[in-house]
Design a protein around this motif. Structure first.
Motif, PDB file in Angstrom:
ATOM      1  N   GLY A   1       8.343   8.062  36.166  1.00 13.34           N
ATOM      2  CA  GLY A   1       9.676   7.880  36.445  1.00 13.34           C
ATOM      3  C   GLY A   1      10.217   7.476  37.509  1.00 13.34           C
TER       4      GLY A   1
ATOM      5  N   ASN B   1       3.298   5.542  22.159  1.00 15.32           N
ATOM      6  CA  ASN B   1       3.223   5.474  23.602  1.00 15.32           C
ATOM      7  C   ASN B   1       1.924   4.689  24.289  1.00 15.32           C
ATOM      8  OD1 ASN B   1       5.229   7.246  23.948  1.00 15.32           O
ATOM      9  ND2 ASN B   1       4.113   9.130  23.984  1.00 15.32           N
TER      10      ASN B   1
ATOM     11  N   LEU C   1      13.836   8.812  31.485  1.00 17.42           N
ATOM     12  CA  LEU C   1      12.414   8.537  32.085  1.00 17.42           C
ATOM     13  C   LEU C   1      12.416   8.546  33.465  1.00 17.42           C
ATOM     14  CD1 LEU C   1      11.405   5.131  30.418  1.00 17.42           C
ATOM     15  CD2 LEU C   1      10.233   7.323  30.241  1.00 17.42           C
TER      16      LEU C   1
ATOM     17  N   TRP D   1      12.927  11.279  34.886  1.00 16.10           N
ATOM     18  CA  TRP D   1      12.646  12.740  35.270  1.00 16.10           C
ATOM     19  C   TRP D   1      11.210  12.934  35.126  1.00 16.10           C
ATOM     20  CZ3 TRP D   1      16.142  14.826  38.034  1.00 16.10           C
ATOM     21  CH2 TRP D   1      17.539  14.449  38.122  1.00 16.10           C
ATOM     22  N   VAL D   2      10.406  11.690  34.507  1.00 13.57           N
ATOM     23  CA  VAL D   2       9.037  12.019  34.265  1.00 13.57           C
ATOM     24  C   VAL D   2       8.123  11.977  35.601  1.00 13.57           C
ATOM     25  CG1 VAL D   2       7.064  11.084  33.231  1.00 13.57           C
ATOM     26  CG2 VAL D   2       9.187  11.093  31.904  1.00 13.57           C
TER      27      VAL D   2
ATOM     28  N   PRO E   1      -0.178   9.336  35.619  1.00 13.21           N
ATOM     29  CA  PRO E   1       0.240   9.808  36.754  1.00 13.21           C
ATOM     30  C   PRO E   1      -0.493   9.419  38.041  1.00 13.21           C
ATOM     31  CG  PRO E   1      -0.491  11.538  35.436  1.00 13.21           C
ATOM     32  CD  PRO E   1      -0.695  10.462  34.537  1.00 13.21           C
TER      33      PRO E   1
END
Length: 237
Positions: free
Chosen positions: A105, A76, A98, A100-101, A14
């Motif tokens: 995303g 993953n 995806l 909403w990640v 992230p």
């Protein structure tokens, strides 16, 4: 140590996506975003994990010709193993959830990638057929995991039709990307990580094929991928 490395590698995803969002917002829906982010995450992830990724057949990765790339989907961690192998102007296919990640995303969406609802198989095929027009008109390549989901150590699963519809409709060749089977040490849960070897096979041409040829095309590609994975996995045991 292996678990700590895995946690750190995924915590960095992230962070890298947040940095990449700056580029994505500056050039939204540009497929070059995918190649940049893929390289950042794959190279950083392998460094943190201490994972070696020998590559065979790099000359078959097209640079100037649209293609439909298919790869086996194990875990993953495929992001770290395969993320830096996207040719120029490549979009990928992923499930709509995806979006909403957090951060990942949004970066995925701004890369112009294809999001499908796999619970609606007819809709998914229609989306892939529409994508074939983008391959032809916009000179894009398409990356697909044709199994549709992670195998999680169960071996190569049956293929879904979408990628093959897109290839036949556009006349683009299929490029098969094979990663050797992951061992428990490869996933970083225990001990030292073993290398994961990746081999890219010569293109499978689809020019002149019709929808009636798709079942045979799927079978040929599945057999080629299975044989290659078996050979690579024996090498890395």
């Amino acid at each position: 140590m292996g678990m700590l490395r895995a946690i750190l590698a995924w915590l960095l995803v992230p962070v890298l996506c947040m940095l990449g969002l700056v580029v994505c917002l500056a050039r939204p829906f540009n497929p070059a975003n995918n190649r940049l982010l893929g390289r950042m995450m794959a190279k950083t992830g392998r460094f943190v994990l201490g994972l070696q990724r020998p590559l065979i057949g790099a000359q078959y990765l097209p640079e100037h010709r649209p293609t439909v790339l298919i790869a086996n989907h194990q875990h993953n961690d495929d992001l770290f193993v395969l993320g830096d192998l996207l040719p120029p102007r490549t979009v990928t296919v992923g499930k709509s959830a995806l979006a909403w990640v957090p951060f990942f995303g949004q970066a995925f969406w701004l890369g112009g990638n294809v999001m499908i609802n796999r619970s609606r198989s007819k809709q998914a095929v229609c989306v892939m057929q529409a994508t074939s027009a983008a391959i032809t008109r916009e000179n894009k390549s398409l990356w697909v995991f044709p199994e549709g989901t992670r195998s999680r150590g169960r071996g190569l699963q049956a293929f879904k039709k979408g990628a093959f519809y897109a290839a036949v409709a556009s006349g683009a060749p299929i490029t098969i990307v094979c990663a050797s089977a992951y061992h428990p040490e490869t996933t970083g849960l225990l001990g030292r990580r073993r290398p994961v070897t990746v081999e890219i096979l010569p293109p499978v041409e689809t020019a002149g094929l019709t929808n009636s040829d798709i079942p045979d095309l799927m079978q040929r590609c599945h057999e080629k991928m299975q044989q290659t994975i078996d050979r690579l996995s024996v090498r890395t045991v």
